[in-house]
Design a protein around this motif. Structure first.
Motif, PDB file in Angstrom:
ATOM      1  N   ILE A  56      23.809  58.718  30.670  1.00 27.89           N
ATOM      2  CA  ILE A  56      23.488  59.530  29.507  1.00 27.89           C
ATOM      3  C   ILE A  56      24.758  59.689  28.685  1.00 27.89           C
ATOM      4  CG2 ILE A  56      22.615  61.770  28.731  1.00 27.89           C
ATOM      5  CD1 ILE A  56      21.508  61.743  31.834  1.00 27.89           C
ATOM      6  N   GLU A  57      24.615  59.562  27.379  1.00 25.34           N
ATOM      7  CA  GLU A  57      25.773  59.717  26.500  1.00 25.34           C
ATOM      8  C   GLU A  57      25.507  60.833  25.502  1.00 25.34           C
ATOM      9  OE1 GLU A  57      28.660  57.147  23.536  1.00 25.34           O
ATOM     10  OE2 GLU A  57      26.862  56.222  24.338  1.00 25.34           O
ATOM     11  N   PHE A  58      26.538  61.622  25.260  1.00 30.79           N
ATOM     12  CA  PHE A  58      26.490  62.680  24.248  1.00 30.79           C
ATOM     13  C   PHE A  58      27.678  62.522  23.319  1.00 30.79           C
ATOM     14  CE2 PHE A  58      24.368  64.772  27.875  1.00 30.79           C
ATOM     15  CZ  PHE A  58      23.181  65.142  27.273  1.00 30.79           C
ATOM     16  N   ASN A  59      27.448  62.800  22.055  1.00 30.89           N
ATOM     17  CA  ASN A  59      28.551  62.955  21.105  1.00 30.89           C
ATOM     18  C   ASN A  59      28.869  64.443  21.068  1.00 30.89           C
ATOM     19  OD1 ASN A  59      28.665  60.247  20.372  1.00 30.89           O
ATOM     20  ND2 ASN A  59      27.034  60.504  18.878  1.00 30.89           N
ATOM     21  N   VAL A  60      30.140  64.772  21.188  1.00 31.14           N
ATOM     22  CA  VAL A  60      30.582  66.169  21.176  1.00 31.14           C
ATOM     23  C   VAL A  60      31.678  66.274  20.122  1.00 31.14           C
ATOM     24  CG1 VAL A  60      31.402  68.097  22.571  1.00 31.14           C
ATOM     25  CG2 VAL A  60      30.032  66.308  23.644  1.00 31.14           C
ATOM     26  N   GLN A  61      31.283  66.558  18.895  1.00 32.70           N
ATOM     27  CA  GLN A  61      32.223  66.553  17.777  1.00 32.70           C
ATOM     28  C   GLN A  61      33.259  67.670  17.865  1.00 32.70           C
ATOM     29  OE1 GLN A  61      32.595  64.118  15.468  1.00 32.70           O
ATOM     30  NE2 GLN A  61      31.121  63.078  16.793  1.00 32.70           N
ATOM     31  N   ASP A  62      32.927  68.776  18.542  1.00 36.73           N
ATOM     32  CA  ASP A  62      33.885  69.880  18.620  1.00 36.73           C
ATOM     33  C   ASP A  62      34.817  69.776  19.828  1.00 36.73           C
ATOM     34  OD1 ASP A  62      31.597  70.310  20.100  1.00 36.73           O
ATOM     35  OD2 ASP A  62      31.378  72.415  19.572  1.00 36.73           O
ATOM     36  N   ILE A  89      38.022  61.348  24.308  1.00 37.53           N
ATOM     37  CA  ILE A  89      38.417  62.314  23.287  1.00 37.53           C
ATOM     38  C   ILE A  89      38.477  61.647  21.913  1.00 37.53           C
ATOM     39  CG2 ILE A  89      40.241  63.890  22.539  1.00 37.53           C
ATOM     40  CD1 ILE A  89      40.948  64.176  25.553  1.00 37.53           C
ATOM     41  N   GLU A  90      39.046  60.431  21.849  1.00 37.45           N
ATOM     42  CA  GLU A  90      39.187  59.748  20.558  1.00 37.45           C
ATOM     43  C   GLU A  90      37.833  59.539  19.890  1.00 37.45           C
ATOM     44  OE1 GLU A  90      39.973  57.689  23.471  1.00 37.45           O
ATOM     45  OE2 GLU A  90      41.719  58.961  23.696  1.00 37.45           O
ATOM     46  N   GLY A  91      36.854  59.109  20.671  1.00 35.01           N
ATOM     47  CA  GLY A  91      35.519  58.860  20.132  1.00 35.01           C
ATOM     48  C   GLY A  91      34.631  60.083  20.154  1.00 35.01           C
ATOM     49  N   ARG A  92      35.163  61.169  20.735  1.00 31.67           N
ATOM     50  CA  ARG A  92      34.411  62.427  20.878  1.00 31.67           C
ATOM     51  C   ARG A  92      33.039  62.182  21.500  1.00 31.67           C
ATOM     52  NH1 ARG A  92      36.311  66.168  15.849  1.00 31.67           N
ATOM     53  NH2 ARG A  92      38.509  65.846  16.255  1.00 31.67           N
ATOM     54  N   SER A  93      33.076  61.439  22.630  1.00 34.71           N
ATOM     55  CA  SER A  93      31.842  61.154  23.345  1.00 34.71           C
ATOM     56  C   SER A  93      32.032  61.411  24.836  1.00 34.71           C
ATOM     57  CB  SER A  93      31.399  59.709  23.108  1.00 34.71           C
ATOM     58  OG  SER A  93      32.322  58.811  23.678  1.00 34.71           O
ATOM     59  N   VAL A  94      30.923  61.678  25.493  1.00 35.36           N
ATOM     60  CA  VAL A  94      30.911  61.904  26.930  1.00 35.36           C
ATOM     61  C   VAL A  94      29.830  60.998  27.507  1.00 35.36           C
ATOM     62  CG1 VAL A  94      30.588  63.596  28.766  1.00 35.36           C
ATOM     63  CG2 VAL A  94      31.569  64.315  26.586  1.00 35.36           C
ATOM     64  N   LEU A  95      30.218  60.152  28.455  1.00 35.77           N
ATOM     65  CA  LEU A  95      29.280  59.261  29.136  1.00 35.77           C
ATOM     66  C   LEU A  95      29.149  59.769  30.564  1.00 35.77           C
ATOM     67  CD1 LEU A  95      27.590  56.688  28.856  1.00 35.77           C
ATOM     68  CD2 LEU A  95      29.573  55.417  29.632  1.00 35.77           C
ATOM     69  N   ILE A  96      27.911  60.038  30.975  1.00 34.27           N
ATOM     70  CA  ILE A  96      27.676  60.673  32.267  1.00 34.27           C
ATOM     71  C   ILE A  96      26.699  59.833  33.077  1.00 34.27           C
ATOM     72  CG2 ILE A  96      26.889  62.781  33.409  1.00 34.27           C
ATOM     73  CD1 ILE A  96      27.241  64.096  30.535  1.00 34.27           C
ATOM     74  N   ASP A 111      26.980  75.512  27.672  1.00 37.41           N
ATOM     75  CA  ASP A 111      27.515  76.666  28.399  1.00 37.41           C
ATOM     76  C   ASP A 111      29.047  76.644  28.436  1.00 37.41           C
ATOM     77  OD1 ASP A 111      24.930  77.527  28.828  1.00 37.41           O
ATOM     78  OD2 ASP A 111      24.839  76.810  30.909  1.00 37.41           O
ATOM     79  N   ALA A 112      29.628  75.442  28.357  1.00 33.74           N
ATOM     80  CA  ALA A 112      31.093  75.322  28.332  1.00 33.74           C
ATOM     81  C   ALA A 112      31.651  75.639  26.943  1.00 33.74           C
ATOM     82  CB  ALA A 112      31.506  73.927  28.768  1.00 33.74           C
ATOM     83  N   GLY A 113      30.744  75.797  25.958  1.00 38.75           N
ATOM     84  CA  GLY A 113      31.178  76.173  24.620  1.00 38.75           C
ATOM     85  C   GLY A 113      31.211  75.042  23.612  1.00 38.75           C
ATOM     86  N   TYR A 114      30.515  73.950  23.893  1.00 37.77           N
ATOM     87  CA  TYR A 114      30.548  72.794  23.009  1.00 37.77           C
ATOM     88  C   TYR A 114      29.128  72.418  22.584  1.00 37.77           C
ATOM     89  CZ  TYR A 114      35.223  72.784  24.767  1.00 37.77           C
ATOM     90  OH  TYR A 114      36.501  73.168  25.091  1.00 37.77           O
ATOM     91  N   THR A 115      29.040  71.562  21.570  1.00 40.74           N
ATOM     92  CA  THR A 115      27.747  71.196  21.006  1.00 40.74           C
ATOM     93  C   THR A 115      27.463  69.708  21.281  1.00 40.74           C
ATOM     94  OG1 THR A 115      28.225  72.735  19.229  1.00 40.74           O
ATOM     95  CG2 THR A 115      26.341  71.258  18.915  1.00 40.74           C
ATOM     96  N   PRO A 116      26.654  69.414  22.298  1.00 35.44           N
ATOM     97  CA  PRO A 116      26.327  67.993  22.593  1.00 35.44           C
ATOM     98  C   PRO A 116      25.199  67.501  21.690  1.00 35.44           C
ATOM     99  CG  PRO A 116      25.278  69.414  24.200  1.00 35.44           C
ATOM    100  CD  PRO A 116      26.069  70.307  23.284  1.00 35.44           C
ATOM    101  N   VAL A 117      25.341  66.273  21.238  1.00 39.24           N
ATOM    102  CA  VAL A 117      24.304  65.636  20.421  1.00 39.24           C
ATOM    103  C   VAL A 117      24.043  64.278  21.036  1.00 39.24           C
ATOM    104  CG1 VAL A 117      23.699  64.764  18.137  1.00 39.24           C
ATOM    105  CG2 VAL A 117      25.097  66.838  18.356  1.00 39.24           C
ATOM    106  N   ALA A 118      22.779  63.993  21.325  1.00 38.69           N
ATOM    107  CA  ALA A 118      22.431  62.664  21.841  1.00 38.69           C
ATOM    108  C   ALA A 118      22.562  61.662  20.704  1.00 38.69           C
ATOM    109  CB  ALA A 118      21.007  62.666  22.378  1.00 38.69           C
ATOM    110  N   PRO A 119      23.192  60.509  20.956  1.00 40.97           N
ATOM    111  CA  PRO A 119      23.383  59.532  19.875  1.00 40.97           C
ATOM    112  C   PRO A 119      22.078  58.903  19.412  1.00 40.97           C
ATOM    113  CG  PRO A 119      24.335  58.716  21.939  1.00 40.97           C
ATOM    114  CD  PRO A 119      23.782  60.069  22.188  1.00 40.97           C
TER     115      PRO A 119
END
Length: 119
Positions: A56-62, A89-96, A111-119
């Motif tokens: 699963i991948e999320f973009n986390v712009q913040d 961090i550079e691409g502001r993405s999280v791959l899980i 809950d960690a304080g960030y805004t995940p967006v599915a690409p």
């Protein structure tokens, strides 16, 4: 007789050259086929792994720094301790890679304080 020996050597060299050229040609064909096979394997969808995990991948712009990345990784590992998390961090993405659902993972990131967006 010397001319006959020269002709024999010439034909011997020609036959050996043909054999080697054929061998190298076949080797090139085999390597090309192997390359196509490897590319085919690498291009297979990887959203489902063998252990029932999903990619699963999320973009986390913040997410802007290493501290942010650490908080997100800890939040995800809090709901699935065996999850593999790749934070970029550079691409502001999280791959899980995880057994948890995308909704659970997104909520953990929120809950960690960030805004995940599915690409």
């Amino acid at each position: 007789m010397i001319a006959g020996v020269d002709v024999f050597l010439l034909f011997s060299r020609l036959i050996l050259s043909t054999i080697f050229i054929g061998w190298f040609y076949q080797l090139a064909l085999d390597l090309a086929a192997m390359g196509r096979f490897i590319v085919e394997i690498l291009n297979q969808p990887t959203n489902q792994s063998k252990r029932g995990r999903k990619m699963i991948e999320f973009n986390v712009q913040d997410m802007t720094c290493g501290h942010c990345a650490s908080r997100i990784s800890k939040a995800i590992n809090g709901i699935d301790s065996s999850a593999k998390v790749d934070v970029r961090i550079e691409g502001r993405s999280v791959l899980i890679e995880s057994k948890a659902s995308p909704d659970e993972l997104a909520q953990a990131i929120r809950d960690a304080g960030y805004t995940p967006v599915a690409p």
